[in-house]
Design a protein around this motif. Structure first.
Motif, PDB file in Angstrom:
ATOM      1  N   GLY A 125       6.021  46.912  30.274  1.00  0.00           N
ATOM      2  CA  GLY A 125       4.985  45.912  30.509  1.00  0.00           C
ATOM      3  C   GLY A 125       5.303  44.864  31.547  1.00  0.00           C
ATOM      4  N   MET A 126       6.179  45.181  32.482  1.00  0.00           N
ATOM      5  CA  MET A 126       6.532  44.228  33.531  1.00  0.00           C
ATOM      6  C   MET A 126       5.758  44.475  34.825  1.00  0.00           C
ATOM      7  SD  MET A 126      10.606  44.141  32.843  1.00  0.00           S
ATOM      8  CE  MET A 126      10.968  42.720  33.855  1.00  0.00           C
ATOM      9  N   VAL A 127       5.301  45.702  34.998  1.00  0.00           N
ATOM     10  CA  VAL A 127       4.607  46.113  36.224  1.00  0.00           C
ATOM     11  C   VAL A 127       3.369  46.907  35.841  1.00  0.00           C
ATOM     12  CG1 VAL A 127       4.809  47.546  38.309  1.00  0.00           C
ATOM     13  CG2 VAL A 127       6.751  46.190  37.563  1.00  0.00           C
ATOM     14  N   SER A 128       2.331  46.748  36.626  1.00  0.00           N
ATOM     15  CA  SER A 128       1.123  47.566  36.489  1.00  0.00           C
ATOM     16  C   SER A 128       0.980  48.381  37.766  1.00  0.00           C
ATOM     17  CB  SER A 128      -0.090  46.664  36.311  1.00  0.00           C
ATOM     18  OG  SER A 128      -1.271  47.420  36.309  1.00  0.00           O
ATOM     19  N   THR A 129       0.601  49.639  37.640  1.00  0.00           N
ATOM     20  CA  THR A 129       0.346  50.466  38.820  1.00  0.00           C
ATOM     21  C   THR A 129      -1.125  50.845  38.846  1.00  0.00           C
ATOM     22  OG1 THR A 129       0.979  52.466  37.620  1.00  0.00           O
ATOM     23  CG2 THR A 129       2.687  51.405  38.938  1.00  0.00           C
ATOM     24  N   TYR A 130      -1.630  51.006  40.052  1.00  0.00           N
ATOM     25  CA  TYR A 130      -3.035  51.353  40.238  1.00  0.00           C
ATOM     26  C   TYR A 130      -3.187  52.054  41.579  1.00  0.00           C
ATOM     27  CZ  TYR A 130      -2.827  46.950  42.864  1.00  0.00           C
ATOM     28  OH  TYR A 130      -2.478  45.950  43.738  1.00  0.00           O
ATOM     29  N   THR A 131      -4.317  52.707  41.764  1.00  0.00           N
ATOM     30  CA  THR A 131      -4.561  53.472  42.981  1.00  0.00           C
ATOM     31  C   THR A 131      -5.812  52.947  43.681  1.00  0.00           C
ATOM     32  OG1 THR A 131      -3.615  55.413  41.921  1.00  0.00           O
ATOM     33  CG2 THR A 131      -4.929  55.808  43.888  1.00  0.00           C
ATOM     34  N   VAL A 132      -5.710  52.752  44.976  1.00  0.00           N
ATOM     35  CA  VAL A 132      -6.857  52.372  45.803  1.00  0.00           C
ATOM     36  C   VAL A 132      -6.921  53.357  46.955  1.00  0.00           C
ATOM     37  CG1 VAL A 132      -7.882  50.585  47.274  1.00  0.00           C
ATOM     38  CG2 VAL A 132      -6.652  49.932  45.187  1.00  0.00           C
ATOM     39  N   GLU A 133      -8.039  54.048  47.052  1.00  0.00           N
ATOM     40  CA  GLU A 133      -8.254  55.054  48.095  1.00  0.00           C
ATOM     41  C   GLU A 133      -7.096  56.052  48.150  1.00  0.00           C
ATOM     42  OE1 GLU A 133      -9.188  52.991  51.729  1.00  0.00           O
ATOM     43  OE2 GLU A 133     -10.951  52.055  50.857  1.00  0.00           O
ATOM     44  N   ASP A 134      -6.726  56.581  46.996  1.00  0.00           N
ATOM     45  CA  ASP A 134      -5.683  57.595  46.845  1.00  0.00           C
ATOM     46  C   ASP A 134      -4.283  57.114  47.238  1.00  0.00           C
ATOM     47  OD1 ASP A 134      -7.448  59.533  45.846  1.00  0.00           O
ATOM     48  OD2 ASP A 134      -8.030  60.117  47.877  1.00  0.00           O
ATOM     49  N   ARG A 141      15.111  43.280  43.132  1.00  0.00           N
ATOM     50  CA  ARG A 141      14.843  43.633  44.530  1.00  0.00           C
ATOM     51  C   ARG A 141      13.340  43.738  44.783  1.00  0.00           C
ATOM     52  NH1 ARG A 141      19.540  47.078  47.313  1.00  0.00           N
ATOM     53  NH2 ARG A 141      21.314  46.043  46.352  1.00  0.00           N
ATOM     54  N   LEU A 142      12.612  44.132  43.758  1.00  0.00           N
ATOM     55  CA  LEU A 142      11.153  44.179  43.871  1.00  0.00           C
ATOM     56  C   LEU A 142      10.587  42.765  44.027  1.00  0.00           C
ATOM     57  CD1 LEU A 142       8.877  46.270  43.834  1.00  0.00           C
ATOM     58  CD2 LEU A 142       8.794  46.021  41.353  1.00  0.00           C
ATOM     59  N   ILE A 143      11.122  41.824  43.268  1.00  0.00           N
ATOM     60  CA  ILE A 143      10.671  40.433  43.331  1.00  0.00           C
ATOM     61  C   ILE A 143      10.738  39.889  44.758  1.00  0.00           C
ATOM     62  CG2 ILE A 143      11.309  38.053  42.705  1.00  0.00           C
ATOM     63  CD1 ILE A 143      12.032  39.106  39.913  1.00  0.00           C
ATOM     64  N   VAL A 144      11.797  40.208  45.485  1.00  0.00           N
ATOM     65  CA  VAL A 144      11.940  39.649  46.834  1.00  0.00           C
ATOM     66  C   VAL A 144      11.176  40.443  47.895  1.00  0.00           C
ATOM     67  CG1 VAL A 144      14.132  38.515  46.318  1.00  0.00           C
ATOM     68  CG2 VAL A 144      14.142  40.816  47.298  1.00  0.00           C
ATOM     69  N   ASN A 145      10.515  41.522  47.503  1.00  0.00           N
ATOM     70  CA  ASN A 145       9.760  42.321  48.469  1.00  0.00           C
ATOM     71  C   ASN A 145       8.250  42.288  48.273  1.00  0.00           C
ATOM     72  OD1 ASN A 145      11.412  44.086  50.471  1.00  0.00           O
ATOM     73  ND2 ASN A 145      12.633  43.972  48.605  1.00  0.00           N
ATOM     74  N   VAL A 146       7.777  41.917  47.099  1.00  0.00           N
ATOM     75  CA  VAL A 146       6.334  41.889  46.878  1.00  0.00           C
ATOM     76  C   VAL A 146       5.699  40.755  47.673  1.00  0.00           C
ATOM     77  CG1 VAL A 146       6.466  42.957  44.576  1.00  0.00           C
ATOM     78  CG2 VAL A 146       6.541  40.462  44.785  1.00  0.00           C
ATOM     79  N   ASP A 147       4.382  40.824  47.858  1.00  0.00           N
ATOM     80  CA  ASP A 147       3.693  39.753  48.580  1.00  0.00           C
ATOM     81  C   ASP A 147       3.487  38.554  47.654  1.00  0.00           C
ATOM     82  OD1 ASP A 147       1.470  40.347  46.968  1.00  0.00           O
ATOM     83  OD2 ASP A 147       0.169  40.905  48.627  1.00  0.00           O
ATOM     84  N   PRO A 164      -1.049  54.635  45.957  1.00  0.00           N
ATOM     85  CA  PRO A 164      -0.560  53.860  44.808  1.00  0.00           C
ATOM     86  C   PRO A 164      -0.046  52.473  45.191  1.00  0.00           C
ATOM     87  CG  PRO A 164       1.098  55.438  45.471  1.00  0.00           C
ATOM     88  CD  PRO A 164      -0.102  55.678  46.362  1.00  0.00           C
ATOM     89  N   PHE A 165      -0.344  51.510  44.319  1.00  0.00           N
ATOM     90  CA  PHE A 165       0.122  50.142  44.478  1.00  0.00           C
ATOM     91  C   PHE A 165       0.669  49.665  43.138  1.00  0.00           C
ATOM     92  CE2 PHE A 165      -3.022  50.702  47.768  1.00  0.00           C
ATOM     93  CZ  PHE A 165      -2.394  50.164  48.874  1.00  0.00           C
ATOM     94  N   LEU A 166       1.413  48.566  43.187  1.00  0.00           N
ATOM     95  CA  LEU A 166       1.929  47.975  41.955  1.00  0.00           C
ATOM     96  C   LEU A 166       1.702  46.476  41.989  1.00  0.00           C
ATOM     97  CD1 LEU A 166       4.834  46.319  42.530  1.00  0.00           C
ATOM     98  CD2 LEU A 166       5.633  48.632  42.862  1.00  0.00           C
ATOM     99  N   GLN A 167       1.724  45.888  40.805  1.00  0.00           N
ATOM    100  CA  GLN A 167       1.642  44.441  40.693  1.00  0.00           C
ATOM    101  C   GLN A 167       2.562  44.001  39.566  1.00  0.00           C
ATOM    102  OE1 GLN A 167      -2.187  42.642  40.695  1.00  0.00           O
ATOM    103  NE2 GLN A 167      -1.368  40.613  40.353  1.00  0.00           N
ATOM    104  N   LEU A 168       3.347  42.953  39.820  1.00  0.00           N
ATOM    105  CA  LEU A 168       4.183  42.368  38.787  1.00  0.00           C
ATOM    106  C   LEU A 168       3.266  41.566  37.864  1.00  0.00           C
ATOM    107  CD1 LEU A 168       7.278  41.181  40.859  1.00  0.00           C
ATOM    108  CD2 LEU A 168       6.871  43.371  39.756  1.00  0.00           C
ATOM    109  N   LEU A 169       3.298  41.875  36.577  1.00  0.00           N
ATOM    110  CA  LEU A 169       2.303  41.347  35.656  1.00  0.00           C
ATOM    111  C   LEU A 169       2.411  39.854  35.361  1.00  0.00           C
ATOM    112  CD1 LEU A 169       1.971  44.360  33.213  1.00  0.00           C
ATOM    113  CD2 LEU A 169       0.376  43.599  34.984  1.00  0.00           C
ATOM    114  N   SER A 170       3.586  39.290  35.336  1.00  0.00           N
ATOM    115  CA  SER A 170       3.697  37.862  35.023  1.00  0.00           C
ATOM    116  C   SER A 170       3.921  37.025  36.287  1.00  0.00           C
ATOM    117  CB  SER A 170       4.823  37.628  34.013  1.00  0.00           C
ATOM    118  OG  SER A 170       6.054  38.059  34.543  1.00  0.00           O
ATOM    119  N   TRP A 171       3.539  37.567  37.418  1.00  0.00           N
ATOM    120  CA  TRP A 171       3.808  36.927  38.703  1.00  0.00           C
ATOM    121  C   TRP A 171       3.244  35.512  38.803  1.00  0.00           C
ATOM    122  CZ3 TRP A 171       7.211  37.869  42.246  1.00  0.00           C
ATOM    123  CH2 TRP A 171       7.098  37.249  43.487  1.00  0.00           C
TER     124      TRP A 171
END
Length: 143
Positions: free
Chosen positions: A74-83, A29-35, A85-92
């Motif tokens: 190791g499928m997702v990375s999370t990070y923070t920008v201006e307080d 479900r994440l795959i079909v919602n990420v940019d 949270p965001f995520l990125q699929l690592l093998s996208w």
């Protein structure tokens, strides 16, 4: 959101095999919602609303735990920008075509801190704004 192609190799993926049924469904479900860059808002309330809008029994705590599990394997990375949270699929980029010029969400390079790796952003100098000492930057022809 654009349509996504999921390859049949996902059925024999070692990473997917490490997931529980719920974690696997969450990932699909994440795959079909990420940019187009594989990025998305990582707030549990947003993830619940977008990934499971009709499932009242799923809690934000479950969403948070599942996201953390995807980070751990190791499928997702999370990070923070201006307080925030965001995520990125690592093998996208390996599995999807990036069509848009710009992501809808800030990338890890803009992050205050990458949470799963504990690597914090340091200030970078901009060469054009840093004055140079003329004595150090010019060579002395007499030496």
């Amino acid at each position: 959101m654009p349509n996504r192609i999921i390859k049949e190799s996902i059925c024999s993926s070692d990473s997917i095999d490490k997931l529980s049924w719920f974690e696997e469904v969450f990932f699909y479900r994440l795959i079909v919602n990420v940019d187009d860059y594989g990025r998305f808002d990582a707030r549990p309330a947003i993830l619940k609303a977008r990934l499971f809008p009709l499932k009242n029994s799923i809690t934000e705590k479950q969403i948070d735990q599942t996201l953390n599990r995807l980070v751990t394997v190791g499928m997702v990375s999370t990070y923070t920008v201006e307080d925030k949270p965001f995520l990125q699929l690592l093998s996208w980029a390996k599995h999807q075509t990036i069509r848009n010029i710009k992501s809808k969400y800030p990338g890890p390079d803009e992050a205050d801190c990458v949470q799963d790796k504990s690597v914090c952003k340091q200030l970078k100098s901009i060469e054009s704004k840093c004055s140079r000492n003329p004595i150090q930057s010019e060579s002395n022809p007499n030496t």
